[in-house]
Scaffold this motif. Structure first.
Motif, PDB file in Angstrom:
ATOM      1  N   LEU A 202     -54.513   9.894 -37.504  1.00 20.29           N
ATOM      2  CA  LEU A 202     -54.491  10.715 -36.394  1.00 20.29           C
ATOM      3  C   LEU A 202     -55.427  10.339 -35.301  1.00 20.29           C
ATOM      4  O   LEU A 202     -55.292  10.662 -34.346  1.00 20.29           O
ATOM      5  CB  LEU A 202     -54.283  12.331 -36.844  1.00 20.29           C
ATOM      6  CG  LEU A 202     -53.233  12.809 -37.602  1.00 20.29           C
ATOM      7  CD1 LEU A 202     -53.578  14.107 -37.996  1.00 20.29           C
ATOM      8  CD2 LEU A 202     -51.851  12.683 -36.762  1.00 20.29           C
ATOM      9  N   ASN A 203     -56.885  10.103 -35.728  1.00 19.87           N
ATOM     10  CA  ASN A 203     -57.694   9.675 -34.816  1.00 19.87           C
ATOM     11  C   ASN A 203     -57.359   8.308 -34.077  1.00 19.87           C
ATOM     12  O   ASN A 203     -57.650   8.382 -33.297  1.00 19.87           O
ATOM     13  CB  ASN A 203     -59.029   9.596 -35.724  1.00 19.87           C
ATOM     14  CG  ASN A 203     -59.694  10.864 -36.235  1.00 19.87           C
ATOM     15  OD1 ASN A 203     -59.604  11.774 -35.325  1.00 19.87           O
ATOM     16  ND2 ASN A 203     -60.540  10.636 -37.231  1.00 19.87           N
ATOM     17  N   ALA A 204     -56.719   7.482 -35.037  1.00 24.64           N
ATOM     18  CA  ALA A 204     -56.255   6.231 -34.171  1.00 24.64           C
ATOM     19  C   ALA A 204     -55.264   6.634 -33.193  1.00 24.64           C
ATOM     20  O   ALA A 204     -55.427   5.947 -32.009  1.00 24.64           O
ATOM     21  CB  ALA A 204     -55.689   5.223 -35.087  1.00 24.64           C
ATOM     22  N   ALA A 205     -54.245   7.473 -33.358  1.00 22.27           N
ATOM     23  CA  ALA A 205     -53.400   7.918 -32.478  1.00 22.27           C
ATOM     24  C   ALA A 205     -53.816   8.629 -31.117  1.00 22.27           C
ATOM     25  O   ALA A 205     -53.579   8.007 -30.143  1.00 22.27           O
ATOM     26  CB  ALA A 205     -52.107   8.767 -33.128  1.00 22.27           C
ATOM     27  N   VAL A 206     -54.945   9.531 -31.313  1.00 18.33           N
ATOM     28  CA  VAL A 206     -55.461  10.072 -30.244  1.00 18.33           C
ATOM     29  C   VAL A 206     -56.261   9.168 -29.781  1.00 18.33           C
ATOM     30  O   VAL A 206     -56.130   9.242 -28.197  1.00 18.33           O
ATOM     31  CB  VAL A 206     -56.336  11.191 -30.720  1.00 18.33           C
ATOM     32  CG1 VAL A 206     -57.265  11.826 -29.536  1.00 18.33           C
ATOM     33  CG2 VAL A 206     -55.370  12.257 -31.304  1.00 18.33           C
ATOM     34  N   GLY A 207     -57.017   8.148 -30.208  1.00 17.93           N
ATOM     35  CA  GLY A 207     -57.699   7.380 -29.532  1.00 17.93           C
ATOM     36  C   GLY A 207     -56.994   6.220 -28.726  1.00 17.93           C
ATOM     37  O   GLY A 207     -57.215   5.702 -27.596  1.00 17.93           O
ATOM     38  N   PHE A 286     -45.385  13.388 -28.958  1.00 23.47           N
ATOM     39  CA  PHE A 286     -45.978  13.032 -30.054  1.00 23.47           C
ATOM     40  C   PHE A 286     -47.867  13.176 -29.660  1.00 23.47           C
ATOM     41  O   PHE A 286     -48.430  13.594 -30.678  1.00 23.47           O
ATOM     42  CB  PHE A 286     -45.977  11.864 -30.858  1.00 23.47           C
ATOM     43  CG  PHE A 286     -46.721  11.668 -32.051  1.00 23.47           C
ATOM     44  CD1 PHE A 286     -46.599  12.341 -33.343  1.00 23.47           C
ATOM     45  CD2 PHE A 286     -48.095  10.679 -32.035  1.00 23.47           C
ATOM     46  CE1 PHE A 286     -47.451  12.234 -34.447  1.00 23.47           C
ATOM     47  CE2 PHE A 286     -48.748  10.454 -33.003  1.00 23.47           C
ATOM     48  CZ  PHE A 286     -48.513  11.342 -34.318  1.00 23.47           C
ATOM     49  N   ASP A 287     -47.817  12.909 -28.507  1.00 20.17           N
ATOM     50  CA  ASP A 287     -49.312  12.793 -27.946  1.00 20.17           C
ATOM     51  C   ASP A 287     -50.134  14.227 -28.388  1.00 20.17           C
ATOM     52  O   ASP A 287     -51.281  14.446 -28.823  1.00 20.17           O
ATOM     53  CB  ASP A 287     -49.523  12.561 -26.492  1.00 20.17           C
ATOM     54  CG  ASP A 287     -49.228  11.166 -26.423  1.00 20.17           C
ATOM     55  OD1 ASP A 287     -48.697  10.551 -27.139  1.00 20.17           O
ATOM     56  OD2 ASP A 287     -48.943  10.847 -25.187  1.00 20.17           O
ATOM     57  N   GLU A 288     -49.252  15.519 -27.714  1.00 19.82           N
ATOM     58  CA  GLU A 288     -50.043  16.616 -27.935  1.00 19.82           C
ATOM     59  C   GLU A 288     -49.785  17.189 -29.239  1.00 19.82           C
ATOM     60  O   GLU A 288     -50.703  17.861 -29.909  1.00 19.82           O
ATOM     61  CB  GLU A 288     -49.292  17.710 -27.083  1.00 19.82           C
ATOM     62  CG  GLU A 288     -49.813  19.113 -27.094  1.00 19.82           C
ATOM     63  CD  GLU A 288     -48.953  20.097 -26.150  1.00 19.82           C
ATOM     64  OE1 GLU A 288     -49.117  21.084 -26.413  1.00 19.82           O
ATOM     65  OE2 GLU A 288     -47.943  19.652 -25.520  1.00 19.82           O
ATOM     66  N   LEU A 289     -48.732  16.735 -30.131  1.00 19.64           N
ATOM     67  CA  LEU A 289     -48.718  16.913 -31.524  1.00 19.64           C
ATOM     68  C   LEU A 289     -49.737  16.421 -32.264  1.00 19.64           C
ATOM     69  O   LEU A 289     -50.228  17.070 -33.369  1.00 19.64           O
ATOM     70  CB  LEU A 289     -47.285  16.842 -32.056  1.00 19.64           C
ATOM     71  CG  LEU A 289     -46.797  16.830 -33.598  1.00 19.64           C
ATOM     72  CD1 LEU A 289     -47.044  18.271 -33.783  1.00 19.64           C
ATOM     73  CD2 LEU A 289     -45.695  16.375 -33.805  1.00 19.64           C
ATOM     74  N   ALA A 290     -50.134  15.199 -31.953  1.00 20.32           N
ATOM     75  CA  ALA A 290     -51.143  14.495 -32.621  1.00 20.32           C
ATOM     76  C   ALA A 290     -52.760  15.300 -32.532  1.00 20.32           C
ATOM     77  O   ALA A 290     -53.287  15.339 -33.587  1.00 20.32           O
ATOM     78  CB  ALA A 290     -51.385  12.932 -32.256  1.00 20.32           C
ATOM     79  N   LEU A 291     -52.795  15.942 -31.316  1.00 21.90           N
ATOM     80  CA  LEU A 291     -53.966  16.658 -31.360  1.00 21.90           C
ATOM     81  C   LEU A 291     -53.899  17.994 -32.399  1.00 21.90           C
ATOM     82  O   LEU A 291     -54.779  18.369 -32.958  1.00 21.90           O
ATOM     83  CB  LEU A 291     -54.341  17.010 -30.011  1.00 21.90           C
ATOM     84  CG  LEU A 291     -54.567  16.091 -28.986  1.00 21.90           C
ATOM     85  CD1 LEU A 291     -54.513  16.443 -27.562  1.00 21.90           C
ATOM     86  CD2 LEU A 291     -55.821  15.297 -28.946  1.00 21.90           C
ATOM     87  N   LYS A 292     -52.843  18.572 -32.319  1.00 18.85           N
ATOM     88  CA  LYS A 292     -52.519  19.713 -33.287  1.00 18.85           C
ATOM     89  C   LYS A 292     -52.637  19.316 -34.873  1.00 18.85           C
ATOM     90  O   LYS A 292     -53.530  20.144 -35.507  1.00 18.85           O
ATOM     91  CB  LYS A 292     -51.527  20.390 -33.060  1.00 18.85           C
ATOM     92  CG  LYS A 292     -51.231  21.054 -31.328  1.00 18.85           C
ATOM     93  CD  LYS A 292     -50.001  21.821 -31.210  1.00 18.85           C
ATOM     94  CE  LYS A 292     -49.738  22.235 -29.900  1.00 18.85           C
ATOM     95  NZ  LYS A 292     -48.647  23.112 -29.733  1.00 18.85           N
ATOM     96  N   ARG A 294     -54.310  16.868 -35.742  1.00 15.88           N
ATOM     97  CA  ARG A 294     -55.767  16.544 -36.249  1.00 15.88           C
ATOM     98  C   ARG A 294     -56.248  17.880 -36.492  1.00 15.88           C
ATOM     99  O   ARG A 294     -57.319  17.674 -37.513  1.00 15.88           O
ATOM    100  CB  ARG A 294     -56.072  15.872 -35.187  1.00 15.88           C
ATOM    101  CG  ARG A 294     -57.674  15.101 -35.311  1.00 15.88           C
ATOM    102  CD  ARG A 294     -58.094  14.004 -34.359  1.00 15.88           C
ATOM    103  NE  ARG A 294     -58.387  14.693 -33.190  1.00 15.88           N
ATOM    104  CZ  ARG A 294     -59.107  14.217 -32.395  1.00 15.88           C
ATOM    105  NH1 ARG A 294     -59.584  13.255 -32.216  1.00 15.88           N
ATOM    106  NH2 ARG A 294     -59.444  14.918 -31.097  1.00 15.88           N
ATOM    107  N   ASP A 295     -56.446  18.658 -35.508  1.00 12.90           N
ATOM    108  CA  ASP A 295     -57.145  19.934 -35.944  1.00 12.90           C
ATOM    109  C   ASP A 295     -56.665  20.675 -37.242  1.00 12.90           C
ATOM    110  O   ASP A 295     -57.575  21.106 -37.909  1.00 12.90           O
ATOM    111  CB  ASP A 295     -56.996  20.669 -34.952  1.00 12.90           C
ATOM    112  CG  ASP A 295     -57.471  20.440 -33.504  1.00 12.90           C
ATOM    113  OD1 ASP A 295     -58.316  19.691 -33.621  1.00 12.90           O
ATOM    114  OD2 ASP A 295     -57.095  20.991 -32.443  1.00 12.90           O
TER     115      ASP A 295
END
Length: 584
Positions: A202-207, A286-292, A294-295
Motif C-alpha cells: 500500500l505504501n508503494a501504491a500511494v507513492g 483505488f487511489d483513495e481506497l489505498a489511503l484508507k 493503509r490507515d
C-alpha cells in the motif's frame, strides 16, 4: 533503594551457550521470519517507532538486587553491602551502562523476539557487556561466533553446571518463548508479518500515485480542428500522442515544481465529436481506497502490539488524565514484561551462578529486579501528600518523593533546629502547655482552639439552621457549580477534542475530572454571575446576603481547585455562623 514489591509471573527464557546443548540439540527452529522482521524495522516507520518507544522506556528503568522474602511472594531490596548487591551494581559497568543495556535489548525483544548478551572479561578486571542480534551470531562446529563491532569473537561452550567467573566470553540467549514451541522466539512483529507486507504494498501504491503527475493532470479536450501539440524543435510538425504523454510525464517527475506537473495536456478535437470543453482524468478509484487501506493496516498493526494502540497512533484526542492511564497501561503490558525477561536472564545465568560459588544455600533467594517507578507517570499528588503529611499520616521521606524531591534535599539537623527556634519565636504568647512549654501545633490535624468556629461543622445542624435553609443552600451550590462546569468546558483545561466527551459528564462534577488551579478559577471567571437567586434566598430565610454569597463562593472555589465533588453532607460546613444574622 527500591521498595519491596510482589513477585510477578515471568514468561521468559534465557540460557548460556553450553556444550550440553550442542550434543543433544535437535534441528534448530525456523527463524527465517526474523530477517523479514528486521527488514520491516528498517523500512516501516511504525515498526521502528514501536521498537524505539519500548527501548526508551526500558532504558529509564533501574536494576537492583532483590531478596525473595520468606513468604515466597515479596521481593525485598538486598542489603547494600551484600555480595548480590555488589554483583548487580557492577552489571554493564554501573547505572549508565545498565540503562544502555536495557535500552538496546528493547528492539530485539519487540522485532525478532530474542537477542544475545555477550560478556567479555577485561584484562584489568571487570567485563564488557554487549547486546548482539541473532544475525550477528553464528556457529562453527561447537564454537559460537559473535560479531562485535565488526570483530569476530569466539565464544567457547560454558560449563553446563555453571559457577564461577570465567576468563572466556560468555553468551546468554534472551528470548520471549513461543507458546507452541519453547525454543522459538515470539514477538508482536512476528504476528504482523503478513499485515506489514500488505502495508508495504500500500505504501508503494500511494507513492506511485504521488509520483505520477499524469494521473492527476489529465487531458483537456478543445472542440476545434484535431491537432496534437508540437515541440519548438519540430516547427509545425505534430507529435505522436504517446510521445507527448511520455515527455510531459518525465518532465513532471523530474521537475515536480514545473508547470507540467499541474497543467493538463491540451488536445484540439473536431467540434462534431464533443459539444463543449471536457477534461479527462486518469485517476483510479483505488487511489483513495489505498489511503484508507493503509490507515487501516497501520491501525491493525498498532492494536497488535503489546502496548495501547495510542502509543503508535498518537494521543491527540486524549486528555492528560487519559494519557496518564495509557502510560501506566503501556508500562504494565509492554515494558515491564520485557524488563522481567532481561532480569530473569541476568538472575538465572549471571547472578545466581556467581553467588553459588560462595553462597550455594542462599543463591536461589536472590534475583535481579527492576524498578519502574520513574516510568509510571501519575497525577499530581503533591497537594494531597502535603495534606496527609500535615495530618501526621505520611512520612517526610514519602512527602519528598511525591513532591519530586529526594533524600538529598532533606534538611540537616542544624537547619531543622534553626527552623524550630524561628517558629517558637514567632508563636504568639499564651499558647504554652501545662508544663510551661510552648505548644507545637504545626502538625496537629485538628483545630484545638476554644473560640467559636467561623463555619459550621458538616455533621452539625443547629436549630436556627432549618432543613429548608440547607436545601436552599444546596441548590445554590449545585447551580453555581453547574454554571462553572459549562464555562470550564470552553477553557484550555478541556481541549476541543475532549469537549464532546466532556458533555457526557454532569456540569456540576466536571471540575472533578479536569484539573483547575486555584488561580484559574478567577482567571477563567468560572463563578462570575453564578449567584442570581442568592439575594432572594437570603431574604426569604433571614440570612445576611453578602455573608452568604462570600461563604458559598469561597466554598465552591475550594471545591473546584481541589477537584472535589459537592455532597449534601458538606452543605452545613459551607455556611458561616455570621451568615445567620437576619438581614437588615
Amino acid at each position: 533503594m527500591a521498595p519491596a514489591s510482589p513477585r510477578r509471573v515471568i514468561t521468559a527464557a534465557a540460557s548460556r551457550y553450553t556444550s550440553r546443548k550442542i550434543k543433544g540439540q535437535t534441528k534448530a527452529p525456523d527463524q527465517g521470519w526474523q530477517e523479514r522482521a528486521w527488514t520491516f524495522y528498517d523500512t516501516t516507520p511504525e515498526v521502528r517507532f514501536a521498537a524505539q518507544w519500548i527501548s526508551g522506556a526500558m532504558s529509564a528503568a533501574t536494576l537492583y538486587a532483590g531478596y525473595i522474602a520468606d513468604d515466597g511472594k515479596t521481593i525485598e531490596p538486598a542489603p547494600e553491602d551484600s555480595r548480590a548487591a555488589e554483583i548487580v551494581s557492577a552489571i554493564a559497568g554501573g547505572p549508565e551502562g545498565q540503562a544502555q543495556l536495557l535500552g538496546r535489548m528493547g528492539p530485539h525483544l519487540v522485532v525478532p523476539g530474542e537477542g544475545w548478551l555477550v560478556i567479555r572479561p577485561k584484562e584489568k578486571g571487570g567485563q564488557d557487556w554487549h547486546v548482539v542480534s541473532v544475525q550477528e551470531m553464528s556457529k562453527q562446529g561447537q564454537k559460537l561466533m559473535a560479531e562485535i563491532n565488526g570483530e569476530q569473537v569466539e565464544i567457547p561452550p560454558a560449563d553446563p553446571e555453571g559457577g564461577g567467573e570465567d576468563t572466556d566470553p560468555i553468551a546468554i540467549r534472551v528470548w520471549q518463548p513461543h507458546p507452541r514451541r519453547f525454543l522459538e522466539a515470539d514477538s508482536p512483529v512476528r504476528a504482523s508479518i503478513g499485515l506489514l507486507e500488505e502495508l508495504h504494498l500500500l505504501n508503494a501504491a500511494v507513492g506511485a500515485v504521488a509520483r505520477s503527475r499524469l494521473t492527476g493532470r489529465g487531458v483537456l479536450l478543445v472542440p476545434q480542428g484535431t491537432r496534437f501539440p508540437s515541440t519548438p524543435t519540430q516547427g509545425n510538425a505534430e507529435d505522436d500522442l504517446i510521445d507527448v504523454f511520455m515527455e510531459v510525464a518525465e518532465t513532471a517527475y523530474r521537475e515536480p515544481e514545473s508547470a507540467a506537473a499541474t497543467v493538463p495536456i491540451i488536445l484540439e478535437v473536431p467540434a462534431e465529436h464533443i459539444a463543449a470543453i471536457k477534461r479527462i482524468t486518469f485517476e483510479s478509484t483505488f487511489d483513495e481506497l489505498a489511503l484508507k487501506l493503509r490507515d487501516e493496516a497501520i491501525r491493525r498493526f498498532a492494536t497488535g502490539l503489546d502496548t495501547p494502540a495510542e502509543v503508535v497512533l498518537g494521543m491527540g484526542g486524549i486528555n492528560h488524565w487519559g494519557a496518564w492511564a495509557l502510560k501506566e497501561e503501556a508500562v504494565t503490558l509492554g515494558v515491564q514484561p520485557r524488563l522481567d525477561t532481561v532480569s530473569h536472564a541476568l538472575t538465572t545465568q549471571w547472578l545466581r551462578p556467581l553467588l553459588a560459588v560462595d553462597h550455594p544455600d542462599t543463591a536461589h533467594r536472590y534475583v535481579v529486579a527492576t524498578d519502574t517507578s520513574g516510568l509510571r507517570v501519575r497525577g499530581n499528588r503533591s497537594q494531597t501528600a502535603l495534606e496527609v503529611f500535615n495530618a501526621g499520616a505520611l512520612s517526610a521521606a514519602a512527602l519528598r518523593r511525591e513532591t519530586g524531591f529526594d533524600e538529598s534535599d532533606a534538611p540537616t539537623a542544624a537547619e531543622e533546629a534553626t527552623r524550630r527556634r524561628t517558629e517558637d519565636e514567632e508563636q504568639p504568647p499564651g499558647q504554652g502547655n501545662q508544663d510551661g512549654q510552648e505548644r507545637d501545633t504545626r502538625d496537629l490535624p485538628v483545630d484545638e482552639t476554644e473560640g467559636e468556629p467561623d463555619t459550621l461543622p458538616a455533621a452539625a445542624t443547629p436549630g436556627s439552621l432549618s432543613a429548608a435553609v440547607l436545601e436552599a443552600a444546596d441548590g445554590l451550590i449545585w447551580t453555581a457549580l453547574a454554571a462553572a462546569g459549562e464555562k470550564l468546558r470552553r477553557t484550555p483545561a478541556c481541549p476541543r477534542s475532549e469537549r464532546g466527551r466532556a458533555r457526557e459528564i454532569e456540569p456540576a462534577r466536571l471540575h472533578t475530572v479536569l484539573r483547575v488551579e486555584p488561580g484559574q478559577v478567577e482567571q477563567w471567571r468560572l463563578l462570575d454571575g453564578a449567584w442570581p437567586r442568592l439575594p432572594d434566598v437570603a431574604a426569604r430565610y433571614g440570612l445576611d446576603p453578602e455573608c452568604l454569597a462570600a461563604s458559598l463562593d469561597s466554598y465552591c472555589r475550594e471545591l473546584i481547585a481541589a477537584g472535589i465533588a459537592h455532597e449534601w453532607d458538606l452543605t452545613p460546613g459551607a455556611l458561616r455562623t455570621s451568615c445567620l444574622a437576619v438581614a437588615a
